[in-house]
Design a protein around this motif. Structure first.
Motif, PDB file in Angstrom:
ATOM      1  N   ALA A 126       0.840  -1.205   0.000  1.00 55.24           N
ATOM      2  CA  ALA A 126       0.000   0.000   0.000  1.00 55.24           C
ATOM      3  C   ALA A 126       0.876   1.256   0.000  1.00 55.24           C
ATOM      4  O   ALA A 126       0.429   2.327   0.418  1.00 55.24           O
ATOM      5  CB  ALA A 126      -0.914  -0.016   1.217  1.00 55.24           C
ATOM      6  N   GLY A 127       2.109   1.116  -0.492  1.00 54.46           N
ATOM      7  CA  GLY A 127       3.026   2.252  -0.541  1.00 54.46           C
ATOM      8  C   GLY A 127       4.265   1.964   0.278  1.00 54.46           C
ATOM      9  O   GLY A 127       4.159   1.789   1.494  1.00 54.46           O
ATOM     10  N   ASP A 128       5.439   1.840  -0.385  1.00 50.28           N
ATOM     11  CA  ASP A 128       6.685   1.616   0.354  1.00 50.28           C
ATOM     12  C   ASP A 128       7.687   2.715  -0.024  1.00 50.28           C
ATOM     13  O   ASP A 128       8.219   2.735  -1.124  1.00 50.28           O
ATOM     14  CB  ASP A 128       7.258   0.202   0.110  1.00 50.28           C
ATOM     15  N   CYS A 130       9.631   5.703  -1.373  1.00 51.18           N
ATOM     16  CA  CYS A 130       9.452   6.391  -2.662  1.00 51.18           C
ATOM     17  C   CYS A 130       9.341   5.378  -3.798  1.00 51.18           C
ATOM     18  O   CYS A 130       9.483   5.731  -4.968  1.00 51.18           O
ATOM     19  CB  CYS A 130      10.644   7.310  -2.940  1.00 51.18           C
ATOM     20  N   HIS A 131       9.107   4.116  -3.485  1.00 47.45           N
ATOM     21  CA  HIS A 131       9.270   3.049  -4.461  1.00 47.45           C
ATOM     22  C   HIS A 131       8.020   2.732  -5.272  1.00 47.45           C
ATOM     23  O   HIS A 131       7.985   3.016  -6.480  1.00 47.45           O
ATOM     24  CB  HIS A 131       9.795   1.815  -3.709  1.00 47.45           C
ATOM     25  N   GLN A 132       6.987   2.186  -4.659  1.00 46.08           N
ATOM     26  CA  GLN A 132       5.819   1.712  -5.426  1.00 46.08           C
ATOM     27  C   GLN A 132       4.527   1.914  -4.640  1.00 46.08           C
ATOM     28  O   GLN A 132       4.525   1.894  -3.392  1.00 46.08           O
ATOM     29  CB  GLN A 132       5.966   0.213  -5.721  1.00 46.08           C
ATOM     30  N   HIS A 133       3.435   2.066  -5.383  1.00 47.72           N
ATOM     31  CA  HIS A 133       2.105   2.153  -4.786  1.00 47.72           C
ATOM     32  C   HIS A 133       1.147   1.568  -5.819  1.00 47.72           C
ATOM     33  O   HIS A 133       0.391   2.286  -6.471  1.00 47.72           O
ATOM     34  CB  HIS A 133       1.790   3.630  -4.500  1.00 47.72           C
ATOM     35  N   PRO A 134       1.219   0.228  -5.997  1.00 42.02           N
ATOM     36  CA  PRO A 134       0.549  -0.367  -7.155  1.00 42.02           C
ATOM     37  C   PRO A 134      -0.965  -0.159  -7.211  1.00 42.02           C
ATOM     38  O   PRO A 134      -1.510   0.056  -8.296  1.00 42.02           O
ATOM     39  CB  PRO A 134       0.907  -1.856  -7.064  1.00 42.02           C
ATOM     40  N   THR A 135      -1.660  -0.232  -6.061  1.00 42.69           N
ATOM     41  CA  THR A 135      -3.127  -0.083  -6.167  1.00 42.69           C
ATOM     42  C   THR A 135      -3.522   1.343  -6.556  1.00 42.69           C
ATOM     43  O   THR A 135      -4.565   1.550  -7.162  1.00 42.69           O
ATOM     44  CB  THR A 135      -3.871  -0.501  -4.866  1.00 42.69           C
ATOM     45  N   GLN A 136      -2.666   2.325  -6.239  1.00 37.89           N
ATOM     46  CA  GLN A 136      -2.955   3.698  -6.692  1.00 37.89           C
ATOM     47  C   GLN A 136      -2.885   3.751  -8.220  1.00 37.89           C
ATOM     48  O   GLN A 136      -3.762   4.309  -8.881  1.00 37.89           O
ATOM     49  CB  GLN A 136      -1.959   4.681  -6.077  1.00 37.89           C
ATOM     50  N   THR A 163      10.619  12.708  -8.128  1.00 40.94           N
ATOM     51  CA  THR A 163      11.698  12.065  -7.373  1.00 40.94           C
ATOM     52  C   THR A 163      11.194  11.326  -6.140  1.00 40.94           C
ATOM     53  O   THR A 163      11.600  10.208  -5.874  1.00 40.94           O
ATOM     54  CB  THR A 163      12.739  13.124  -6.928  1.00 40.94           C
ATOM     55  N   HIS A 164      10.283  11.952  -5.389  1.00 41.75           N
ATOM     56  CA  HIS A 164       9.856  11.342  -4.129  1.00 41.75           C
ATOM     57  C   HIS A 164       8.541  10.588  -4.264  1.00 41.75           C
ATOM     58  O   HIS A 164       7.916  10.262  -3.250  1.00 41.75           O
ATOM     59  CB  HIS A 164       9.742  12.435  -3.051  1.00 41.75           C
ATOM     60  N   SER A 165       8.100  10.367  -5.502  1.00 42.35           N
ATOM     61  CA  SER A 165       6.750   9.850  -5.684  1.00 42.35           C
ATOM     62  C   SER A 165       6.703   8.375  -6.063  1.00 42.35           C
ATOM     63  O   SER A 165       7.039   7.979  -7.171  1.00 42.35           O
ATOM     64  CB  SER A 165       6.035  10.661  -6.768  1.00 42.35           C
ATOM     65  N   ARG A 166       6.212   7.569  -5.125  1.00 41.68           N
ATOM     66  CA  ARG A 166       5.931   6.157  -5.451  1.00 41.68           C
ATOM     67  C   ARG A 166       4.752   6.065  -6.410  1.00 41.68           C
ATOM     68  O   ARG A 166       4.652   5.128  -7.189  1.00 41.68           O
ATOM     69  CB  ARG A 166       5.651   5.386  -4.160  1.00 41.68           C
ATOM     70  N   VAL A 167       3.853   7.061  -6.327  1.00 40.54           N
ATOM     71  CA  VAL A 167       2.704   7.069  -7.241  1.00 40.54           C
ATOM     72  C   VAL A 167       3.208   7.196  -8.683  1.00 40.54           C
ATOM     73  O   VAL A 167       2.787   6.454  -9.569  1.00 40.54           O
ATOM     74  CB  VAL A 167       1.743   8.234  -6.894  1.00 40.54           C
TER      75      VAL A 167
END
Ligand code: NCD
Length: 306
Positions: A126-128, A130-136, A163-167
């Motif tokens: 659900a967000g890790d 700055c890496h990934q936020h797949p369900t978003q 840069t700081h966005s996993r989204v």
């Protein structure tokens, strides 16, 4: 079908389409007087949140409840994490309690992946960091397809703190997989090094790309992750990179403005634009529940999910 949901790059275009189509099937549950289907009865989902969240946490909770799963909510504040308990020991505790799925949000990139090494439960990221936020990314694709009828061939401009966005990281991968054309725009200080290798066009001139997109996707300036001075002031950011009434008029007819929330009104988006596109931005939130129902169902209850 989906062992864990950690990164968009683990998915194929076909799997993404299945997730979106399954979400479409679940979207009408919210319109019923009794908003529940019994598909995950007897299953237990734990929301494990080490970072603040409004939408994502509530959305996962509602999604699991609408599927009739039992839901545990764990937030790091108020738990034994404040006594120094590690992620591993917390994970082993949840494992010992027999949870079937863990939804994790964590400040460290890779935390969701690491969790899969310690537990048998299905893990949903659900967000890790700055890496990934797949369900978003998946709910954003769903919203684009719902509003614009397709994803393939869409021109999407993503503007702001990449840069700081996993989204942004998840969404770029998802749009590339589905055949959309992505342009990233932002101040050079907020675009990561070698960003061109992501398979996108890059621009530093928002005004120069406004005539182009079907979707203008604004990223939140991640103030809590800015440990240096990346731009002179919020006011200066708004003047050069913010979406306001004047800029929005220059978008092509039918283009939509999206934002993952929470919004910094007056920074990346003016109050006028936020209110004009409130329908799309709140649709993202609504669609998030159907997408998370779909992911939980496909991982825990659907074919091959047992
Ligand atoms: C995003 C997040 O937490 O990564 N918010 C969300 O999940 N809706 C985006 C953000 O915080 O900027």
């Amino acid at each position: 079908m989906i062992p864990h949901l950690l990164n968009i790059e683990d998915l194929t275009a076909e799997t993404i389409t299945t997730i979106l189509d399954t979400a479409k099937g679940f979207s009408d549950v919210a319109l019923r007087p009794i908003k529940k289907v019994p598909v995950l009865r007897g299953r237990t989902v734990c929301n494990l949140f080490y970072e603040d969240s409004t939408r994502t946490r509530i959305s996962f909770e509602l999604a699991a409840k609408r599927l009739s799963a039992d839901v545990l909510n764990f937030s790091a504040s108020g738990s034994s994490v404040s006594k120094g308990e590690s992620l591993k020991d917390t994970a082993l505790t949840l494992q010992a309690m027999g949870v079937d799925a863990i939804v994790i949000r964590h400040w460290a990139s890779g935390a969701a992946q690491q969790l899969t090494r310690w537990v048998d439960a299905k893990v949903l990221n659900a967000g890790d960091g700055c890496h990934q936020h797949p369900t978003q990314a998946l709910l954003d694709l769903y919203t684009m397809r719902e509003r614009l009828g397709r994803i393939e061939g869409l021109r999407v401009v993503i503007c702001g703190d990449v840069t700081h966005s996993r989204v942004a990281r998840s969404l770029v991968q998802a749009l590339n997989l589905m055949g959309a054309e992505v342009t990233l725009v932002g101040p050079p200080t907020l675009l990561p090094p070698r960003v061109e290798t992501w398979g996108v066009s890059v621009s530093h001139d928002l005004d120069g790309v406004l005539g182009k997109p079907d979707v203008l996707y604004l990223l939140r300036v991640q103030a809590e992750r800015l440990h240096r001075q990346y731009f002179p002031s919020a006011r200066e950011y708004a003047r050069i990179w913010g979406m306001d009434a004047r800029r929005v008029k220059r978008l092509p007819a039918g283009a939509i403005v999206m934002h993952p929330g929470p919004m910094n009104r007056g920074v990346e988006i003016s109050a006028h634009v936020a209110d004009s596109y409130a329908g799309v931005i709140t649709a993202q939130v609504t669609n998030g529940i159907a997408i998370r129902m779909s992911c939980l169902y496909l991982m825990l209850g659907g074919e091959g999910g047992q």
